[in-house]
Design a protein around this motif. Structure first.
Motif, PDB file in Angstrom:
ATOM      1  N   LEU A   1       0.912  -1.023   0.140  1.00 41.74           N
ATOM      2  CA  LEU A   1      -0.141   0.080  -0.196  1.00 41.74           C
ATOM      3  C   LEU A   1       0.947   1.290   0.291  1.00 41.74           C
ATOM      4  O   LEU A   1       1.908   1.416   0.821  1.00 41.74           O
ATOM      5  N   VAL A   2       0.660   2.149  -0.979  1.00 42.18           N
ATOM      6  CA  VAL A   2       1.507   3.305  -1.022  1.00 42.18           C
ATOM      7  C   VAL A   2       0.711   4.553  -0.528  1.00 42.18           C
ATOM      8  O   VAL A   2      -0.584   4.680  -1.000  1.00 42.18           O
ATOM      9  N   ILE A   3       0.906   5.449   0.178  1.00 39.96           N
ATOM     10  CA  ILE A   3       0.553   6.596   0.785  1.00 39.96           C
ATOM     11  C   ILE A   3       1.218   7.814   0.613  1.00 39.96           C
ATOM     12  O   ILE A   3       2.405   7.741   0.742  1.00 39.96           O
ATOM     13  N   GLU A   4       0.785   8.665  -0.300  1.00 43.96           N
ATOM     14  CA  GLU A   4       1.601   9.799  -0.878  1.00 43.96           C
ATOM     15  C   GLU A   4       1.255  11.047   0.243  1.00 43.96           C
ATOM     16  O   GLU A   4      -0.131  11.416   0.444  1.00 43.96           O
ATOM     17  N   LEU A   5       2.034  11.414   0.946  1.00 41.77           N
ATOM     18  CA  LEU A   5       2.053  12.605   1.860  1.00 41.77           C
ATOM     19  C   LEU A   5       2.715  13.823   1.353  1.00 41.77           C
ATOM     20  O   LEU A   5       3.404  13.617   0.357  1.00 41.77           O
ATOM     21  N   LYS A   6       2.462  14.966   1.744  1.00 43.65           N
ATOM     22  CA  LYS A   6       3.061  16.187   1.295  1.00 43.65           C
ATOM     23  C   LYS A   6       4.560  16.040   1.263  1.00 43.65           C
ATOM     24  O   LYS A   6       5.086  16.545   0.488  1.00 43.65           O
ATOM     25  N   ASN A   7       4.987  15.440   1.998  1.00 43.57           N
ATOM     26  CA  ASN A   7       6.704  15.200   2.303  1.00 43.57           C
ATOM     27  C   ASN A   7       7.102  14.066   1.508  1.00 43.57           C
ATOM     28  O   ASN A   7       8.297  14.104   1.375  1.00 43.57           O
ATOM     29  N   GLY A   8       6.316  13.091   1.067  1.00 39.11           N
ATOM     30  CA  GLY A   8       7.007  11.816   0.384  1.00 39.11           C
ATOM     31  C   GLY A   8       5.918  10.680   0.692  1.00 39.11           C
ATOM     32  O   GLY A   8       5.051  10.830   0.998  1.00 39.11           O
ATOM     33  N   LYS A   9       6.489   9.644  -0.186  1.00 40.92           N
ATOM     34  CA  LYS A   9       5.798   8.427  -0.053  1.00 40.92           C
ATOM     35  C   LYS A   9       6.104   7.380   1.116  1.00 40.92           C
ATOM     36  O   LYS A   9       7.351   7.161   1.420  1.00 40.92           O
ATOM     37  N   VAL A  10       5.045   6.708   1.395  1.00 42.93           N
ATOM     38  CA  VAL A  10       5.114   5.736   2.661  1.00 42.93           C
ATOM     39  C   VAL A  10       4.840   4.644   1.890  1.00 42.93           C
ATOM     40  O   VAL A  10       3.436   4.364   1.378  1.00 42.93           O
ATOM     41  N   VAL A  11       5.524   3.350   1.688  1.00 35.34           N
ATOM     42  CA  VAL A  11       5.373   2.256   1.441  1.00 35.34           C
ATOM     43  C   VAL A  11       5.152   1.215   2.692  1.00 35.34           C
ATOM     44  O   VAL A  11       5.751   1.077   3.351  1.00 35.34           O
ATOM     45  N   ILE A  12       3.892   0.677   2.722  1.00 36.98           N
ATOM     46  CA  ILE A  12       3.308  -0.340   3.465  1.00 36.98           C
ATOM     47  C   ILE A  12       3.506  -1.854   2.820  1.00 36.98           C
ATOM     48  O   ILE A  12       2.694  -2.016   1.870  1.00 36.98           O
ATOM     49  N   GLN A  13       4.039  -2.641   3.592  1.00 34.71           N
ATOM     50  CA  GLN A  13       4.019  -4.072   3.236  1.00 34.71           C
ATOM     51  C   GLN A  13       2.830  -4.603   3.780  1.00 34.71           C
ATOM     52  O   GLN A  13       2.950  -4.516   5.039  1.00 34.71           O
ATOM     53  N   LEU A  14       1.866  -5.020   3.064  1.00 32.27           N
ATOM     54  CA  LEU A  14       0.629  -5.747   3.627  1.00 32.27           C
ATOM     55  C   LEU A  14       0.904  -7.073   4.148  1.00 32.27           C
ATOM     56  O   LEU A  14       1.757  -7.788   3.515  1.00 32.27           O
ATOM     57  N   ARG A  15       0.074  -7.557   5.298  1.00 31.63           N
ATOM     58  CA  ARG A  15       0.498  -8.897   5.865  1.00 31.63           C
ATOM     59  C   ARG A  15      -0.899  -9.609   5.678  1.00 31.63           C
ATOM     60  O   ARG A  15      -1.511  -9.758   6.806  1.00 31.63           O
ATOM     61  N   PRO A  16      -1.167 -10.236   4.451  1.00 31.34           N
ATOM     62  CA  PRO A  16      -2.463 -11.226   4.213  1.00 31.34           C
ATOM     63  C   PRO A  16      -2.243 -12.331   5.194  1.00 31.34           C
ATOM     64  O   PRO A  16      -3.073 -13.158   5.695  1.00 31.34           O
ATOM     65  N   ASP A  17      -1.018 -12.742   5.468  1.00 27.61           N
ATOM     66  CA  ASP A  17      -0.645 -14.026   6.328  1.00 27.61           C
ATOM     67  C   ASP A  17      -1.120 -13.437   7.886  1.00 27.61           C
ATOM     68  O   ASP A  17      -1.612 -14.582   8.551  1.00 27.61           O
ATOM     69  N   LEU A  18      -1.316 -12.483   8.277  1.00 26.33           N
ATOM     70  CA  LEU A  18      -1.978 -12.088   9.779  1.00 26.33           C
ATOM     71  C   LEU A  18      -3.134 -11.680   9.687  1.00 26.33           C
ATOM     72  O   LEU A  18      -3.938 -11.994  10.443  1.00 26.33           O
ATOM     73  N   ALA A  19      -3.762 -11.072   8.596  1.00 31.12           N
ATOM     74  CA  ALA A  19      -5.128 -10.304   8.526  1.00 31.12           C
ATOM     75  C   ALA A  19      -5.567 -10.513   7.106  1.00 31.12           C
ATOM     76  O   ALA A  19      -5.601  -9.301   6.671  1.00 31.12           O
ATOM     77  N   PRO A  20      -5.926 -11.515   6.556  1.00 30.80           N
ATOM     78  CA  PRO A  20      -6.480 -11.527   5.147  1.00 30.80           C
ATOM     79  C   PRO A  20      -7.745 -10.783   4.874  1.00 30.80           C
ATOM     80  O   PRO A  20      -7.834 -10.205   4.001  1.00 30.80           O
ATOM     81  N   LYS A  21      -8.619 -10.690   5.701  1.00 27.66           N
ATOM     82  CA  LYS A  21      -9.794  -9.919   5.765  1.00 27.66           C
ATOM     83  C   LYS A  21      -9.650  -8.427   5.745  1.00 27.66           C
ATOM     84  O   LYS A  21     -10.247  -7.691   4.899  1.00 27.66           O
ATOM     85  N   THR A  22      -8.869  -7.911   6.573  1.00 29.80           N
ATOM     86  CA  THR A  22      -8.620  -6.770   6.857  1.00 29.80           C
ATOM     87  C   THR A  22      -7.598  -6.140   5.563  1.00 29.80           C
ATOM     88  O   THR A  22      -8.042  -5.181   4.951  1.00 29.80           O
ATOM     89  N   VAL A  23      -6.717  -7.234   5.136  1.00 25.01           N
ATOM     90  CA  VAL A  23      -5.981  -6.658   3.832  1.00 25.01           C
ATOM     91  C   VAL A  23      -6.685  -6.142   2.562  1.00 25.01           C
ATOM     92  O   VAL A  23      -6.750  -5.525   2.083  1.00 25.01           O
ATOM     93  N   GLU A  24      -7.678  -7.359   2.345  1.00 25.71           N
ATOM     94  CA  GLU A  24      -8.756  -7.145   1.341  1.00 25.71           C
ATOM     95  C   GLU A  24      -9.334  -5.881   1.468  1.00 25.71           C
ATOM     96  O   GLU A  24      -9.706  -5.405   0.492  1.00 25.71           O
ATOM     97  N   GLN A  25      -9.951  -5.686   2.684  1.00 24.79           N
ATOM     98  CA  GLN A  25     -10.751  -4.401   2.958  1.00 24.79           C
ATOM     99  C   GLN A  25     -10.127  -3.365   2.629  1.00 24.79           C
ATOM    100  O   GLN A  25     -10.459  -2.372   1.837  1.00 24.79           O
ATOM    101  N   ILE A  26      -8.733  -3.180   3.087  1.00 28.14           N
ATOM    102  CA  ILE A  26      -7.849  -2.026   2.947  1.00 28.14           C
ATOM    103  C   ILE A  26      -7.553  -1.757   1.378  1.00 28.14           C
ATOM    104  O   ILE A  26      -7.533  -0.706   0.749  1.00 28.14           O
ATOM    105  N   LYS A  27      -7.444  -3.138   0.642  1.00 32.55           N
ATOM    106  CA  LYS A  27      -6.842  -3.006  -0.648  1.00 32.55           C
ATOM    107  C   LYS A  27      -8.187  -2.484  -1.565  1.00 32.55           C
ATOM    108  O   LYS A  27      -8.176  -1.606  -2.568  1.00 32.55           O
ATOM    109  N   THR A  28      -9.566  -2.994  -1.219  1.00 33.17           N
ATOM    110  CA  THR A  28     -10.555  -2.414  -1.842  1.00 33.17           C
ATOM    111  C   THR A  28     -10.697  -0.865  -1.769  1.00 33.17           C
ATOM    112  O   THR A  28     -11.174  -0.247  -2.572  1.00 33.17           O
ATOM    113  N   LEU A  29     -10.798  -0.654  -0.522  1.00 35.95           N
ATOM    114  CA  LEU A  29     -10.966   1.009  -0.259  1.00 35.95           C
ATOM    115  C   LEU A  29      -9.942   1.912  -0.841  1.00 35.95           C
ATOM    116  O   LEU A  29     -10.354   2.890  -1.460  1.00 35.95           O
TER     117      LEU A  29
END
Length: 179
Positions: free
Chosen positions: A30-58
């Motif tokens: 997941l990449v979040i662009e902020l005013k100062n730069g990009k934040v890259v988040i490695q998603l963890r479907p191994d820990l929270a598959p339903k949550t990761v799917e919802q975050i990706k959908t949103l």
């Protein structure tokens, strides 16, 4: 034989590319662009598959674009994901069941915010500034990612009032997308 060793070595390097985290599939960042730069988040479907799917959908719907960092507490975390900017809102998608784990909260850990109901996480999430401030959350909040690039930009998010963390004129997530 040399080719086989090369393949094995490449596989081992891929598995350890993010420290102690297992290798991930494409589309699990997941990449979040902020005013100062990009934040890259490695998603963890191994820990929270339903949550990761919802975050990706949103993220794919553009839900997070322009959303405020409404609660930011020094030495603790930065929270976002509420379209109302109050901390009381969420998406039109259903709330998620808790996907708690024994994973340690550390600097850059990304987890779902929720009410006192463990199954109330929806769209709001937070990023931990350090392991000390978030250590007590282990086993009580769903971890779904880890910042792997750009934590220095998370550190620059405007802080809120002492105690409540409520931010006046908060920073926003300019654009959020799955990579």
């Amino acid at each position: 034989m040399v080719r086989l060793l090369s393949v094995i070595l490449a596989s081992l390097l891929a598995m350890t590319a993010f420290g102690d985290m297992p290798a991930r599939a494409a589309g699990d960042k997941l990449v979040i662009e902020l005013k100062n730069g990009k934040v890259v988040i490695q998603l963890r479907p191994d820990l929270a598959p339903k949550t990761v799917e919802q975050i990706k959908t949103l993220a794919n719907q553009g839900f997070y674009n322009g959303i405020k960092w409404h609660r930011v507490m020094d030495d603790f975390m930065a929270q976002t994901g509420d379209p109302t900017g109050t901390g009381a809102g969420g998406s039109k998608l259903p709330d998620l069941p808790a996907e708690f784990s024994n994973e340690e909260f550390k600097r850059g850990t990304v987890a779902m915010a929720r009410t006192s109901d463990p199954n109330s996480a929806n769209s709001q999430f937070f990023i931990c500034f350090n392991s000390i401030g978030c250590a007590s959350l282990k086993g009580s909040y769903t971890i779904f990612g880890q910042v792997v690039e750009g934590m220095e930009f998370v550190d620059l998010i405007k802080r809120g009032a002492p105690g409540s963390g409520t931010v006046t004129n908060p920073d926003v997530m300019q654009k959020v997308y799955v990579q």
